[in-house]
Design an enzyme around this catalytic site. Sequence first.
Site: not given
Length: 256
Positions: A70, A189, A246
């Site tokens: 939150l 995080c 790639c």
Amino acid sequence: MNLSDEQLDRYARHIVLREIGGEGQMKLLAATVAVIGTGGIGSPVIQYLAAAGIGRLRVIDDDHVSLDNLQRQTLFGTADVGRPKVEAAADAAARLNADARFEGVRARIAAGNAAALIGAADVIVDGSDNFATRLAVSDHATAARIPLVSAAIGRFQVQVGTFRGWEEDLPCYRCFVGDAFDAEDCDTCAELGVLGAMAGIAGSWAALEAIRAIAGFGAAPNGKLHIFDGLKPAMKTIRIVKDPACSACGNGQAPR
């Protein structure tokens, strides 16, 4: 397609912009955007795209709302803790704008299911938090020729780029990060921390780039990575070159 009186009123601030106008707004209303993740980045992406009148939002996330979300995931409130994120996000989008049809997909994207989960979309916005997901999404975007807006945050830094790797001289996301594929390679995080407002910058910026890709205004951002440093604060832009070897878009690509 004509705009109703209510739509003319709702989107008036877009319509008066010379770069968007009524034609651009109708493009937004007809568009489908696939949003990967409803976290700190996905929250403002969904809010601003719903408010902008994107016709269909296909939002993919298998997680549930937790209390520690939150601080940065502005779609949710305390009462949403424990709910599937796509369900809570659907309610929030409906409150913002009924024009935006919301398709919530409770699943985790991997290389084997990316095409089925994302389906046909005009733009993909990826705000996921690990390389395995990001590369699966990127490879599908390249194969399906769908513009990919990739946004990432860490502590006080934001990175946003738009990738069109199927084009001859433009890179895909895999050209940028290489063949990293282990989710453990991507710092979270929870480990590093992040300022909540940085997620808002990243998501708002990603929404801007999605709208740009649909309505077609301003300078082309393809092949550029924009980096914002919230500590200084300062911004820089770097150009990413196509990797000829790639495995997704270069000479080393796997047969399809």
